[in-house]
Design a protein around this motif. Structure first.
Motif, PDB file in Angstrom:
ATOM      1  N   ILE A   1      66.175  -9.037 -42.832  1.00 32.08           N
ATOM      2  CA  ILE A   1      67.275  -9.513 -43.678  1.00 32.08           C
ATOM      3  C   ILE A   1      68.538  -9.593 -42.834  1.00 32.08           C
ATOM      4  CG2 ILE A   1      68.544  -8.997 -45.803  1.00 32.08           C
ATOM      5  CD1 ILE A   1      65.660  -9.374 -46.358  1.00 32.08           C
TER       6      ILE A   1
ATOM      7  N   LEU B   1      75.497  -0.091 -35.113  1.00 31.64           N
ATOM      8  CA  LEU B   1      74.224   0.615 -35.281  1.00 31.64           C
ATOM      9  C   LEU B   1      73.259   0.192 -34.193  1.00 31.64           C
ATOM     10  CD1 LEU B   1      74.028  -0.144 -39.038  1.00 31.64           C
ATOM     11  CD2 LEU B   1      74.423   2.093 -38.085  1.00 31.64           C
ATOM     12  N   GLU B   2      72.246   1.043 -33.932  1.00 32.77           N
ATOM     13  CA  GLU B   2      71.299   0.670 -32.894  1.00 32.77           C
ATOM     14  C   GLU B   2      70.323  -0.373 -33.447  1.00 32.77           C
ATOM     15  OE1 GLU B   2      69.697   4.427 -31.731  1.00 32.77           O
ATOM     16  OE2 GLU B   2      68.462   4.558 -33.518  1.00 32.77           O
TER      17      GLU B   2
ATOM     18  N   ARG C   1      67.551  -0.400 -36.450  1.00 29.98           N
ATOM     19  CA  ARG C   1      67.802  -0.492 -37.899  1.00 29.98           C
ATOM     20  C   ARG C   1      67.574  -1.873 -38.435  1.00 29.98           C
ATOM     21  NH1 ARG C   1      66.694   3.447 -37.485  1.00 29.98           N
ATOM     22  NH2 ARG C   1      67.776   5.047 -36.375  1.00 29.98           N
ATOM     23  N   LEU C   2      67.369  -2.865 -37.560  1.00 27.93           N
ATOM     24  CA  LEU C   2      67.278  -4.270 -38.025  1.00 27.93           C
ATOM     25  C   LEU C   2      66.082  -4.551 -38.912  1.00 27.93           C
ATOM     26  CD1 LEU C   2      68.107  -7.226 -38.174  1.00 27.93           C
ATOM     27  CD2 LEU C   2      67.165  -7.543 -35.925  1.00 27.93           C
ATOM     28  N   PRO C   3      64.831  -4.281 -38.650  1.00 26.89           N
ATOM     29  CA  PRO C   3      64.219  -3.460 -37.612  1.00 26.89           C
ATOM     30  C   PRO C   3      63.783  -4.274 -36.398  1.00 26.89           C
ATOM     31  CG  PRO C   3      62.585  -3.987 -39.278  1.00 26.89           C
ATOM     32  CD  PRO C   3      63.847  -4.731 -39.657  1.00 26.89           C
TER      33      PRO C   3
ATOM     34  N   ALA D   1      60.520 -15.113 -53.934  1.00 26.97           N
ATOM     35  CA  ALA D   1      60.835 -13.694 -53.703  1.00 26.97           C
ATOM     36  C   ALA D   1      62.304 -13.404 -53.919  1.00 26.97           C
ATOM     37  CB  ALA D   1      60.458 -13.319 -52.270  1.00 26.97           C
ATOM     38  N   ASN D   2      63.044 -14.334 -54.518  1.00 34.82           N
ATOM     39  CA  ASN D   2      64.453 -14.096 -54.862  1.00 34.82           C
ATOM     40  C   ASN D   2      65.330 -13.929 -53.630  1.00 34.82           C
ATOM     41  OD1 ASN D   2      66.332 -13.960 -56.802  1.00 34.82           O
ATOM     42  ND2 ASN D   2      66.002 -11.819 -57.325  1.00 34.82           N
ATOM     43  N   LEU D   3      65.030 -14.716 -52.570  1.00 36.84           N
ATOM     44  CA  LEU D   3      65.766 -14.579 -51.308  1.00 36.84           C
ATOM     45  C   LEU D   3      66.311 -15.934 -50.858  1.00 36.84           C
ATOM     46  CD1 LEU D   3      63.254 -12.345 -49.318  1.00 36.84           C
ATOM     47  CD2 LEU D   3      65.501 -11.641 -50.025  1.00 36.84           C
ATOM     48  N   GLU D   4      66.904 -16.710 -51.795  1.00 41.49           N
ATOM     49  CA  GLU D   4      67.372 -18.058 -51.406  1.00 41.49           C
ATOM     50  C   GLU D   4      68.404 -18.023 -50.303  1.00 41.49           C
ATOM     51  OE1 GLU D   4      66.347 -18.695 -55.775  1.00 41.49           O
ATOM     52  OE2 GLU D   4      67.585 -17.240 -54.707  1.00 41.49           O
ATOM     53  N   ASP D   5      69.283 -16.989 -50.322  1.00 44.12           N
ATOM     54  CA  ASP D   5      70.343 -16.958 -49.303  1.00 44.12           C
ATOM     55  C   ASP D   5      69.781 -16.697 -47.921  1.00 44.12           C
ATOM     56  OD1 ASP D   5      71.367 -13.527 -49.894  1.00 44.12           O
ATOM     57  OD2 ASP D   5      69.578 -14.586 -50.548  1.00 44.12           O
TER      58      ASP D   5
END
Lengths: 449, 153
Positions: free
Chosen positions: A110, A283-284, A287-289, A331-335
């Motif tokens: 994300i 952050l390293e 974390r993205l991952p 999956a509700n991720l249009e952006d």
């Protein structure tokens, strides 16, 4: 040596004087009179005969100290600066294997585009550079070093359009195909279409753009880049507390790319003040991952260093089915659709332009003296996004980045449809603007041609 | 969907299994390592999967989840008790949930520092002042430099 003995004499005299001066009434007299050490004749005659008596004092090479570590690093850099050829330089920079973060160009992470911008020091500007927005297809203008295309004449444009439609119909209608395997739909239907489309574009436009006549079109090439950015303190182990650079590797497989023998002109000057900022993430990368692996460090543009076509022109990427917009919408991720396209463009183009720059002998401590420019088109067959990238700096490691005002720039568009649907024997709703922009992209060339 | 239940076998054509009161309970924890602002960390039962977490948070709490990543934390078996027997600390599953649409979450400060100064002219304040005066009176003369009372004339 003469100087040595005279210095010896002077020092003996000075010692004698000091001893005298300390003990007796003579000392007061000499202090009052301000006795000076005599200047020798050798020094007066040729002051340049001063050769150092002892070798320079430098830190050890093998000690466990910070100074020794710095000296070892300096010796390594001297070797790289003095490398006789580009291949030797690349070998020296990539021979040592260590754990590095593998940056995937097509991630499902994300908000990966902000992280990738931080890793590559890229500022993102929406919209294309002035060259593409100012010149329409119907203008002829000369702006500095760039010659905009003459209008592609209507019969040529219609021919190109019909070739595109034929290629689409061939794959989606005329040819009888099995049902594609899971997550291979786009590759099944649109990979051969893009093959034909790109070949048609290059051959038809070679008449207008002589650079394409000398170009090389690769299918499924490999593009790799290895770089270091930032530092981290080792948290645990026998090296605990020591400072390590953070290493990254991109291994990209675009669908196809066009390589040319002459470099494309820059979109903006090297010291242009970019209106956008490069996001800074403290952050390293875990974390993205993002995950670490250790293997060969590759730097590759698609061919080896001795090839005549070492500069990049355009890349074409076919997105994977996992990034397909239908899936993301469900999956509700249009952006995230645009985010993933941007992340793909930034990482692929940074790797390609960076590798091109390294092929010319530039590296993080010898920064680029001229900007390296490339373009890419990311598509899923129906939707096309256009991106332009200008590499202004390769100096991304901590030592060289502290006073570096330059940033890399990526321009990009939103996705544009090429057609609406393919119904039997017919392509409905073909959008000419997308094709015109594609043509403009491929017609970009230096003024000299 | 629930712990310690036998799920009925699914065959194609069967209706979808629906659980109305689940046995799962999530624990929101403060992350040990710093996480991005859109990431929330949970301890979840070992039987839960990523899809279970997403459905749980979506249907019960109406939280829009973009992504879930899970890992299992192994609990040590090295500790020994007073009888030298190995004692196992239990394993647990951790889920990192990324919120969608730009939402952020910051773990709240559960134990904020309280200001214990009493209000002026309250009973506590008067008592505190009285106790301070008493203690001051009990102290020996500081000019003696720590030497005790009974020493000297």
């Amino acid at each position: 040596s003469g100087y040595g003995t005279s210095v010896g004499k002077i020092s003996k005299m000075a010692a004698f004087c000091v001893r005298c001066v300390g003990n007796s009434k003579l000392s007061n007299y000499m202090q009052l009179k301000r006795v000076r050490i005599i200047h020798t004749e050798v020094l007066a005659q040729n002051p340049t005969a001063l050769s150092p008596l002892y070798p320079p004092i430098v830190p050890s090479l093998t000690a466990r100290s910070k100074a020794a570590k710095q000296r070892r690093r300096d010796e390594y850099y001297k070797k790289v600066y003095a490398a006789p050829s580009v291949q030797e330089k690349l070998r020296l920079l990539t021979c040592l294997q260590r754990l590095k973060y593998v940056v995937n160009t097509q991630t499902s992470a994300i908000n990966a585009d902000r992280w990738y911008q931080h890793f590559t020091k890229t500022a993102y500007l929406s919209g294309l550079p002035e060259h593409f927005t100012n010149s329409g297809m119907d203008q002829v203008a000369e702006t500095g070093d760039i010659v905009t295309s003459k209008a592609l004449s209507d019969p040529d444009f219609e021919e190109l359009k019909s070739l595109f439609c034929t290629a689409l119909l061939q794959e989606n209608f005329y040819m009888r195909k099995r049902t594609p395997f899971l997550y291979r739909t786009i590759e099944h239907y649109f990979s051969p279409f893009l093959n034909n489309a790109v070949s048609a574009l290059t051959t038809l436009l070679a008449a207008q753009n002589p650079l394409l006549k000398e170009s090389s079109l690769d299918f499924k090439p490999q593009v790799n880049f290895y770089w270091m950015r930032g530092e981290r303190v080792v948290p645990r182990g026998h090296r605990k507390g020591s400072v390590d650079p953070i290493r990254f590797q991109i291994d990209d497989h675009p669908h196809s790319q066009i390589r040319v023998p002459k470099q494309l002109p820059e979109f903006v000057p090297l010291d242009y003040k970019v209106p956008a900022e490069v996001p800074v993430i403290k952050l390293e990368p875990d974390r993205l991952p993002l995950f670490k692996r250790q293997y060969d460090n590759h730097i590759f543009i698609g061919t080896k260093v001795t090839d005549p076509c070492v500069y990049g022109h355009t890349q074409f990427h076919l997105i994977s089915d996992r990034m397909h917009r239908g899936r993301l919408t469900k999956a509700n991720l249009e952006d995230q659709i645009e985010v993933r396209l941007r992340a793909n463009a930034i990482s692929s183009l940074f790797a390609w332009t960076g590798a091109q720059a390294m092929y010319q002998g530039f590296w993080s401590h010898e920064d680029v003296t001229r900007p390296f420019v490339s373009q890419c088109v990311i598509t899923d067959g129906k939707y096309y996004s256009f991106f332009c990238y200008q590499l202004n700096t390769l100096a991304l490691c901590v030592e060289t980045d502290c006073n570096n005002p330059r940033k890399n720039i990526c321009w990009g568009t939103e996705s544009m449809q090429l057609y609406d649907t393919v119904e039997e024997n017919d392509v409905k709703g073909f959008n000419d603007d997308t094709l015109k922009l594609l043509v403009q992209f491929l017609l970009y060339r230096p003024k000299a041609l | 969907m629930a712990t310690k239940v036998l799920y009925p076998l699914y065959q194609r054509g069967n209706p979808q299994l629906r659980i109305f009161r689940t046995n799962f309970f999530l624990t929101l924890v403060r992350p040990g390592k710093e996480q991005p602002p859109d990431t929330v960390q949970f301890r979840i039962p070992m039987e839960m999967s990523k899809f279970d977490v997403k459905n749980y948070l979506g249907s019960i709490y109406n939280v829009q989840v973009a992504d879930v990543r899970t890992r299992i934390q192994y609990g040590t078996n090295r500790k020994r008790n007073h009888l030298n027997q190995k004692v196992k600390t239990p394993d647990y599953k951790v889920a990192y949930v990324q919120l969608s649409k730009g939402q952020t979450f910051e773990f709240p400060d559960l134990f904020p520092q309280k200001d214990h100064t009493p209000k002026p002219d309250s009973m506590e304040d008067i008592q505190r002042k009285f106790m301070e005066d008493e203690q001051q009176r009990q102290k020996v003369d500081p000019r003696r430099g720590g030497v005790t009372d009974w020493f000297g004339l």
